[in-house]
Design a protein around this motif. Structure first.
Motif, short mmCIF file in Angstrom:
data_model
loop_
_atom_site.label_atom_id
_atom_site.label_comp_id
_atom_site.label_asym_id
_atom_site.label_seq_id
_atom_site.Cartn_x
_atom_site.Cartn_y
_atom_site.Cartn_z
N LYS A 191 -0.66 -1.24 -4.41
CA LYS A 191 -0.45 -0.68 -5.16
C LYS A 191 -0.55 0.75 -4.90
O LYS A 191 -1.60 2.00 -5.69
N PHE A 192 0.07 1.14 -4.02
CA PHE A 192 0.02 2.10 -3.40
C PHE A 192 1.21 3.23 -3.23
O PHE A 192 2.14 2.82 -3.02
N GLU A 193 1.36 4.35 -2.57
CA GLU A 193 2.03 5.47 -2.30
C GLU A 193 2.35 5.21 -0.84
O GLU A 193 1.16 5.95 -0.18
N TYR A 194 3.54 5.53 -0.56
CA TYR A 194 3.05 5.73 1.53
C TYR A 194 3.57 7.07 2.02
O TYR A 194 3.97 7.73 0.77
N ASP A 195 2.47 7.14 2.62
CA ASP A 195 2.34 8.71 3.45
C ASP A 195 4.17 8.57 4.59
O ASP A 195 3.60 8.27 5.70
N THR A 200 1.32 6.47 11.20
CA THR A 200 1.30 4.66 10.79
C THR A 200 3.23 4.39 10.35
O THR A 200 2.44 3.00 10.58
N TYR A 201 3.22 4.99 9.50
CA TYR A 201 4.17 4.63 8.53
C TYR A 201 5.65 4.06 9.60
O TYR A 201 6.41 3.31 8.88
N GLN A 202 5.73 5.40 10.45
CA GLN A 202 6.77 5.32 10.99
C GLN A 202 6.72 4.27 11.85
O GLN A 202 8.26 3.53 12.29
N ILE A 270 0.29 -3.88 8.85
CA ILE A 270 0.41 -3.82 7.09
C ILE A 270 -1.23 -3.14 7.37
O ILE A 270 -1.65 -2.38 6.13
N GLU A 271 -2.23 -4.28 7.74
CA GLU A 271 -3.75 -3.33 7.69
C GLU A 271 -3.38 -2.06 8.59
O GLU A 271 -4.46 -1.43 8.13
N ARG A 272 -3.35 -1.82 9.22
CA ARG A 272 -3.01 -0.31 9.58
C ARG A 272 -2.87 0.83 8.47
O ARG A 272 -3.59 1.53 7.98
N LEU A 273 -2.11 0.00 8.05
CA LEU A 273 -1.17 0.69 6.83
C LEU A 273 -2.49 1.12 5.82
O LEU A 273 -2.39 2.55 5.34
#
Length: 284
Positions: A191-195, A200-202, A270-273
């Motif tokens: 339940k989060f929005e990506y940065d 990390t996302y890239q 996923i944990e990093r995100l």
């Protein structure tokens, strides 16, 4: 240097010292020439020495059919992609991208533009490659005075990704779908929005790109470390449970069960995100 073949007024073929074909383009370089004549060095604009002998016949055929201006534009785009992405591209892109741009231009002249149903995903998932697609539209506009729609930037992006991975276009489309599905599973699980600007996302997107490529090509290697996997499951429990949900989805939709290696690396990403976004939420 002598002419070995004449493809048209603007494209000829010569032979190197070891007999390898070199394709040379230049306005009028083949005009009123015959095989065996010396090449007019002053007319040379571009030279292609392709390593992959299998694509040379198709490439030479393509060059004989397509205007020199389109060939030049395609090479400018390919060189930009190599520089900006800092990656080696499969030589087949000289055929696929040049052919696509030529066809897209001809379609556009006839008022027939094809919508790209994955344009939103392409922008989000392949941001760096899409910048090359946008650059391509600018070059086509500047040099050919033709404004192709933004959808074509997306199609050009697919060709660039294809050249990175050496895959089929249908698989690239399928990859995009798999990446979108996994991103949605992770997003709604936590339940989060990506940065989308974060490193990390890239990194996660890059991992998913090659991960989905391996799924579609059944190309996996195993370096299983049971102790490491046990530690990951214990310390990253929420990320691991999310990975299990992804595993179930891939089994149901694609008949592919995650290997423990795949699960391990997905869980780590996923944990990093999760950690990054949790820290942002706590400091907000």
């Amino acid at each position: 240097m002598k002419i070995h073949k004449i493809l048209n007024n603007n494209v000829i073929v010569t032979l190197g010292n070891k007999g390898q074909e070199r394709i040379i383009t230049g306005r009028g370089i083949g005009f009123k020439k015959k095989e065996g004549d010396l090449v007019d060095q002053a007319l040379i604009e571009k030279q292609f020495s392709l390593i992959n002998k299998e694509i040379i016949p198709r490439f030479t055929e393509l060059l004989s059919e397509i205007p020199l201006e389109v060939i030049t534009v395609s090479e400018i785009i390919i060189n930009r992609a190599k520089t900006e992405l800092n990656q080696k591209l499969q030589e087949s892109i000289y055929i696929t991208l040049t052919d696509h741009i030529h066809f897209a231009i001809e379609r556009h002249k006839q008022g027939f533009n094809i919508p790209n149903g994955f344009l939103w995903e392409i922008k989000k998932l392949y941001a760096n490659e899409f910048k090359i697609g946008e650059f391509a539209l600018d070059v086509i506009k500047q040099r050919l005075n033709i404004q192709l729609p933004e959808d074509e930037a997306g199609f050009i992006t697919f060709h660039i990704i294809n050249a990175q991975l050496n895959d089929t276009m249908s698989n690239i489309v399928a990859m995009t779908k798999i990446i979108r599905e996994i991103l949605n599973i992770v997003k709604y699980y936590f339940k989060f929005e990506y940065d989308e600007e974060s490193l990390t996302y890239q990194r996660f997107i890059t991992h998913l790109k090659f991960f989905s490529h391996r799924i579609l090509n059944d190309n996996f290697t195993t370096t299983h470390d049971p102790a490491l996997w046990d530690m990951i499951k214990q310390n990253y429990q929420q990320a691991y449970l999310c990975t299990k949900r992804i595993d179930l989805h891939l089994i149901n939709q694609y008949g592919h069960a995650l290997t423990e290696d795949e699960s391990l690396y997905l869980t780590i990403h996923i944990e990093r995100l999760r950690n990054e976004l949790q820290n942002i939420a706590q400091t907000a």
